[in-house]
Every structure is written in structure tokens, then in C-alpha cells.
Motif scaffolding. Structure first.
Motif, PDB file in Angstrom:
ATOM      1  N   TYR A  48      19.977 -11.825 -12.039  1.00 25.46           N
ATOM      2  CA  TYR A  48      19.849 -10.888 -10.923  1.00 25.46           C
ATOM      3  C   TYR A  48      19.251 -11.585  -9.698  1.00 25.46           C
ATOM      4  CZ  TYR A  48      20.737  -7.396 -14.475  1.00 25.46           C
ATOM      5  OH  TYR A  48      21.308  -6.669 -15.475  1.00 25.46           O
ATOM      6  N   PRO A  49      19.983 -12.508  -9.095  1.00 24.85           N
ATOM      7  CA  PRO A  49      19.406 -13.278  -7.984  1.00 24.85           C
ATOM      8  C   PRO A  49      19.226 -12.493  -6.686  1.00 24.85           C
ATOM      9  CG  PRO A  49      21.700 -13.860  -8.264  1.00 24.85           C
ATOM     10  CD  PRO A  49      21.346 -12.931  -9.395  1.00 24.85           C
ATOM     11  N   ARG A  50      19.933 -11.391  -6.507  1.00 22.20           N
ATOM     12  CA  ARG A  50      19.873 -10.656  -5.241  1.00 22.20           C
ATOM     13  C   ARG A  50      18.900  -9.488  -5.245  1.00 22.20           C
ATOM     14  NH1 ARG A  50      24.342 -12.604  -2.203  1.00 22.20           N
ATOM     15  NH2 ARG A  50      25.829 -13.596  -3.572  1.00 22.20           N
ATOM     16  N   LEU A  51      18.226  -9.254  -6.356  1.00 18.95           N
ATOM     17  CA  LEU A  51      17.226  -8.190  -6.382  1.00 18.95           C
ATOM     18  C   LEU A  51      15.996  -8.624  -5.606  1.00 18.95           C
ATOM     19  CD1 LEU A  51      17.172  -6.834 -10.036  1.00 18.95           C
ATOM     20  CD2 LEU A  51      18.138  -5.762  -8.020  1.00 18.95           C
ATOM     21  N   GLY A  52      15.268  -7.678  -5.101  1.00 20.64           N
ATOM     22  CA  GLY A  52      14.043  -7.996  -4.384  1.00 20.64           C
ATOM     23  C   GLY A  52      13.654  -6.854  -3.470  1.00 20.64           C
ATOM     24  N   ILE A  53      12.595  -7.049  -2.746  1.00 18.28           N
ATOM     25  CA  ILE A  53      12.130  -6.014  -1.825  1.00 18.28           C
ATOM     26  C   ILE A  53      13.055  -5.960  -0.620  1.00 18.28           C
ATOM     27  CG2 ILE A  53      10.289  -5.378  -0.230  1.00 18.28           C
ATOM     28  CD1 ILE A  53       8.307  -6.407  -2.232  1.00 18.28           C
ATOM     29  N   LYS A  54      13.531  -4.772  -0.343  1.00 17.43           N
ATOM     30  CA  LYS A  54      14.371  -4.551   0.829  1.00 17.43           C
ATOM     31  C   LYS A  54      13.691  -3.492   1.684  1.00 17.43           C
ATOM     32  CE  LYS A  54      18.731  -5.692  -1.445  1.00 17.43           C
ATOM     33  NZ  LYS A  54      18.178  -6.625  -2.316  1.00 17.43           N
ATOM     34  N   LEU A  55      13.514  -3.769   2.927  1.00 15.61           N
ATOM     35  CA  LEU A  55      12.871  -2.830   3.836  1.00 15.61           C
ATOM     36  C   LEU A  55      13.931  -2.047   4.581  1.00 15.61           C
ATOM     37  CD1 LEU A  55      10.061  -5.150   5.211  1.00 15.61           C
ATOM     38  CD2 LEU A  55       9.904  -3.451   3.401  1.00 15.61           C
ATOM     39  N   ALA A  56      13.853  -0.748   4.482  1.00  7.32           N
ATOM     40  CA  ALA A  56      14.824   0.127   5.122  1.00  7.32           C
ATOM     41  C   ALA A  56      14.438   0.381   6.576  1.00  7.32           C
ATOM     42  CB  ALA A  56      14.910   1.453   4.376  1.00  7.32           C
ATOM     43  N   ALA A  57      15.432   0.464   7.432  1.00  5.55           N
ATOM     44  CA  ALA A  57      15.203   0.820   8.832  1.00  5.55           C
ATOM     45  C   ALA A  57      15.169   2.342   8.920  1.00  5.55           C
ATOM     46  CB  ALA A  57      16.311   0.247   9.711  1.00  5.55           C
ATOM     47  N   THR A  58      13.981   2.874   9.036  1.00  7.90           N
ATOM     48  CA  THR A  58      13.827   4.332   9.043  1.00  7.90           C
ATOM     49  C   THR A  58      12.684   4.722   9.979  1.00  7.90           C
ATOM     50  OG1 THR A  58      13.386   6.264   7.673  1.00  7.90           O
ATOM     51  CG2 THR A  58      12.325   4.231   7.007  1.00  7.90           C
ATOM     52  N   GLN A  59      12.714   5.968  10.405  1.00 13.54           N
ATOM     53  CA  GLN A  59      11.651   6.485  11.252  1.00 13.54           C
ATOM     54  C   GLN A  59      10.503   7.054  10.422  1.00 13.54           C
ATOM     55  OE1 GLN A  59      11.572   6.113  14.526  1.00 13.54           O
ATOM     56  NE2 GLN A  59      13.537   5.059  14.442  1.00 13.54           N
ATOM     57  N   ASN A  60      10.696   7.159   9.117  1.00 19.09           N
ATOM     58  CA  ASN A  60       9.678   7.694   8.217  1.00 19.09           C
ATOM     59  C   ASN A  60       8.509   6.709   8.122  1.00 19.09           C
ATOM     60  OD1 ASN A  60       8.180   8.876   6.207  1.00 19.09           O
ATOM     61  ND2 ASN A  60       9.674   8.522   4.598  1.00 19.09           N
ATOM     62  N   VAL A  61       7.328   7.137   8.506  1.00 20.89           N
ATOM     63  CA  VAL A  61       6.153   6.267   8.456  1.00 20.89           C
ATOM     64  C   VAL A  61       5.132   6.796   7.441  1.00 20.89           C
ATOM     65  CG1 VAL A  61       6.397   5.302  10.760  1.00 20.89           C
ATOM     66  CG2 VAL A  61       5.166   7.450  10.450  1.00 20.89           C
ATOM     67  N   GLN A  62       5.639   7.400   6.387  1.00 19.28           N
ATOM     68  CA  GLN A  62       4.772   7.970   5.362  1.00 19.28           C
ATOM     69  C   GLN A  62       4.423   6.902   4.325  1.00 19.28           C
ATOM     70  OE1 GLN A  62       6.507  11.295   3.369  1.00 19.28           O
ATOM     71  NE2 GLN A  62       4.663  11.784   2.241  1.00 19.28           N
TER      72      GLN A  62
END
Length: 133
Positions: free
Chosen positions: A87-101
Motif C-alpha cells: 500500500y505505497p499510496r496510503l497516508g495522510i491526505k489533507l482535504a481542501a475544506t472550509q470546515n475548521v472543526q
């Protein structure tokens, strides 16, 4: 690591495996003769946990045995490498969102550490729907 031709795995550690500094039968699980290789491998895996939280628990468990690693711990560490290969492509991905919760989730296992008989706690912190820790 010499695992180029190794078969990838779907999970980083076998289910219900309990690692302990006091194995039930020490004769069947001798100490590793090459400490530096084990330490280098765990160091590299520790670095990867920054972007691969899916291996954090296993790497933390294996890092507890840096002073006297057994051959079973080394096999478990190479299993993590084989998992990463699958699984070489798994990892933390940050979403572009306005949610700041900020959301946090915690789990505890009471008394499951075989060495200390203490509880083990795990957590996940999310910001805007993306895992940050």
C-alpha cells in the motif's frame, strides 16, 4: 532490507499478536545478533509514522524492544515493510475544506500491556475532516 521480491501483505501485523520482552519460551525466540539493523529499521519506520499513522501502533510496540530485540520482533518489523510495499499510496491526505472543526477520538484498553499490566491509550485528532495526529 532485501525484501524487493517479497510478497506484499494486507495488514501490518498478524491479528492477536502480543509482543512482550518476556516471551513464553525464550529458547524458540533467541535474541537478534544484529542490533544495528533492527534499530535502523525501526528508526526508518518511526520516521514514516509522520505520514503513515496506520503503522504507528505497530512501530511504537516494536520500538519498545530496541535494547534486546528477538528474531520474532525483527520478523514483525519486516512484515510492516511488506505491508508498506503493498500500500505505497496510503497516508495522510489533507482535504481542501472550509470546515475548521477540531475532532478528537480516544480508545483505551485496560491492562493489556503484558510487560507493565497497564492500560494502553490510542487517539486520533482530525482538523477539518483530515487526520493530523
Amino acid at each position: 532490507m532485501g525484501l524487493t521480491a517479497a510478497k506484499p501483505l494486507s495488514i501490518p501485523i498478524e491479528q492477536n499478536v502480543r509482543l512482550s520482552s518476556k516471551p513464553s519460551n525464550q529458547g524458540e525466540d533467541p535474541l537478534t545478533t544484529d542490533l544495528s539493523t533492527y534499530r535502523r529499521l525501526i528508526s526508518k519506520l518511526s520516521y514514516l509514522t509522520v505520514t503513515r499513522p496506520d503503522i504507528s501502533f505497530v512501530v511504537q510496540a516494536l520500538s519498545q524492544f530496541m535494547n534486546a530485540p528477538r528474531t520474532s520482533y525483527y520478523k514483525a518489523a519486516t512484515r510492516v515493510v511488506r505491508y508498506l510495499k503493498g500500500y505505497p499510496r496510503l497516508g495522510i491526505k489533507l482535504a481542501a475544506t472550509q470546515n475548521v472543526q477540531l475532532e478528537c477520538f480516544v480508545d483505551a484498553d485496560w491492562g493489556t500491556c503484558l510487560d507493565t499490566i497497564r492500560s494502553m491509550t490510542r487517539y486520533v485528532a482530525k482538523f477539518g475532516g483530515s487526520t493530523i495526529s
